[in-house]
Design an enzyme around this catalytic site. Sequence first.
Site, mmCIF file in Angstrom:
data_model
loop_
_atom_site.group_PDB
_atom_site.id
_atom_site.type_symbol
_atom_site.label_atom_id
_atom_site.label_comp_id
_atom_site.label_asym_id
_atom_site.label_seq_id
_atom_site.Cartn_x
_atom_site.Cartn_y
_atom_site.Cartn_z
ATOM 1 N N HIS A 37 0.839 -1.206 0.000
ATOM 2 C CA HIS A 37 0.000 0.000 0.000
ATOM 3 C C HIS A 37 0.877 1.260 0.000
ATOM 4 O O HIS A 37 0.594 2.231 -0.703
ATOM 5 C CB HIS A 37 -0.879 0.055 1.250
ATOM 6 C CG HIS A 37 -1.854 -1.076 1.386
ATOM 7 N ND1 HIS A 37 -1.767 -2.015 2.381
ATOM 8 C CD2 HIS A 37 -2.951 -1.402 0.662
ATOM 9 C CE1 HIS A 37 -2.763 -2.870 2.278
ATOM 10 N NE2 HIS A 37 -3.508 -2.534 1.246
ATOM 11 N N GLY A 147 -2.538 -1.753 -7.343
ATOM 12 C CA GLY A 147 -1.409 -2.692 -7.310
ATOM 13 C C GLY A 147 -1.574 -3.826 -8.319
ATOM 14 O O GLY A 147 -2.673 -4.363 -8.474
ATOM 15 N N VAL A 176 4.703 -5.614 -4.418
ATOM 16 C CA VAL A 176 5.779 -5.588 -3.424
ATOM 17 C C VAL A 176 5.782 -6.926 -2.696
ATOM 18 O O VAL A 176 4.716 -7.424 -2.295
ATOM 19 C CB VAL A 176 5.584 -4.427 -2.425
ATOM 20 C CG1 VAL A 176 6.659 -4.437 -1.354
ATOM 21 C CG2 VAL A 176 5.576 -3.096 -3.165
ATOM 22 N N SER A 185 0.362 -8.927 1.644
ATOM 23 C CA SER A 185 -1.095 -8.883 1.664
ATOM 24 C C SER A 185 -1.541 -8.733 3.116
ATOM 25 O O SER A 185 -0.907 -9.289 4.026
ATOM 26 C CB SER A 185 -1.659 -10.199 1.097
ATOM 27 O OG SER A 185 -3.019 -10.341 1.461
HETATM 28 P P1 AMP Z 1 -6.439 -3.848 -0.442
HETATM 29 O O1 AMP Z 1 -6.274 -3.032 0.795
HETATM 30 O O2 AMP Z 1 -5.984 -5.263 -0.302
HETATM 31 O O3 AMP Z 1 -7.794 -3.706 -1.074
HETATM 32 O O4 AMP Z 1 -5.431 -3.237 -1.516
HETATM 33 C C1 AMP Z 1 -5.446 -1.878 -1.841
HETATM 34 C C2 AMP Z 1 -4.528 -1.644 -3.001
HETATM 35 O O5 AMP Z 1 -3.205 -2.065 -2.667
HETATM 36 C C3 AMP Z 1 -4.934 -2.452 -4.257
HETATM 37 O O6 AMP Z 1 -4.734 -1.653 -5.411
HETATM 38 C C4 AMP Z 1 -3.957 -3.604 -4.211
HETATM 39 O O7 AMP Z 1 -3.703 -4.173 -5.481
HETATM 40 C C5 AMP Z 1 -2.721 -2.937 -3.662
HETATM 41 N N1 AMP Z 1 -1.807 -3.925 -3.092
HETATM 42 C C6 AMP Z 1 -2.102 -4.891 -2.179
HETATM 43 N N2 AMP Z 1 -1.026 -5.666 -1.940
HETATM 44 C C7 AMP Z 1 -0.017 -5.173 -2.715
HETATM 45 C C8 AMP Z 1 1.343 -5.542 -2.924
HETATM 46 N N3 AMP Z 1 1.897 -6.558 -2.291
HETATM 47 N N4 AMP Z 1 2.066 -4.816 -3.807
HETATM 48 C C9 AMP Z 1 1.500 -3.779 -4.482
HETATM 49 N N5 AMP Z 1 0.234 -3.376 -4.319
HETATM 50 C C10 AMP Z 1 -0.522 -4.067 -3.448
#
Ligand code: AMP
Length: 290
Positions: A37, A147, A176, A185
């Site tokens: 994030h 992401g 990442v 995650s």
């Molecule tokens: P989330 O909070 O899981 O809904 O993710 C929010 C944003 O962060 C989304 O655009 C995800 O794709 C991105 N994201 C989550 N994990 C990663 C990661 N390991 N690397 C890059 N972006 C990420």
Amino acid sequence: MKILHSVRSVQKLTSQIRSEGKVIGFVPTMGYLHEGHLSLMRTARKKCNYLFVSIFVNPTQFGPNEDFSKYPRDFRRDRLLCEKEKVDFIFFPDSEKMYPENYSTYVEVHNITEILEGSHRPRHFRGVATIVLKLFNIIQPDFAVFGQKDAQQVAVIRKMVSDLNVNTKIIVNPTVREEDGLAMSSRNVYLNGKQRKDASVLYKALKYAERKILTPGYNRDLGFIKEQMGKLIKSRPTVTGVDYISFNREDNLQEVTSLKNFKKGRLLISLAVRFGKIRLIDNIVVSVNL
Ligand code: AMP
């Protein structure tokens, strides 16, 4: 940094900012922030005058048997991390404000939502597209950063933005990873020690496929590669199921069954694997030029 809860107050603020000709960047999240994030925030920070981050665990993208109520949350920690990244505004709405009792409008993006994640999480992308469009309408960002970790989500959002003429540019940041290759995650906190160790096999399997595809002389049969990836993943004792391993065109997610029909282009290799009740997804994109 300011924390905003009300839709009206954000809309008023962002209309004002836009009228001054300033650039608004936006990073939507469900919180429990990690380096993935933060990397999105750093990309956005460089390109805008005002950086908005939303923190909202969106109920409509979870299925009835999924982890909505258990999804990890820690607003105090998230707030400190945002402050460090020089975020200007956190939008942190209540669920009742986003989905009042009589709520009845949803965004459905057809053809690319039925496969991959969609085939295992039937209403997931309807929830994702709906909340993202709502957040875009509230924040009115010039651009938003997503992401690569959620590759199908990126394809769905891009399609929605194009089909519905949404005036927001979509930027995608690389995934990442932890040192052993596991994609970061929020759900990784659910993994116990053994599962965490075994989870590194996902990236290993993806890199194995990439090597096979890119090295001349290797067996480039995708069916064979998929089988080998499955074997490698299932060799880890805490793996309880492989939902899918798939090869698709990155742009429209059309399945690629043989490299005979795909000699050039960006090939998305994606997978979803269960470790008990914990389900992890990952992907890489390979530039094919045979
Ligand atoms: P989330 O909070 O899981 O809904 O993710 C929010 C944003 O962060 C989304 O655009 C995800 O794709 C991105 N994201 C989550 N994990 C990663 C990661 N390991 N690397 C890059 N972006 C990420």
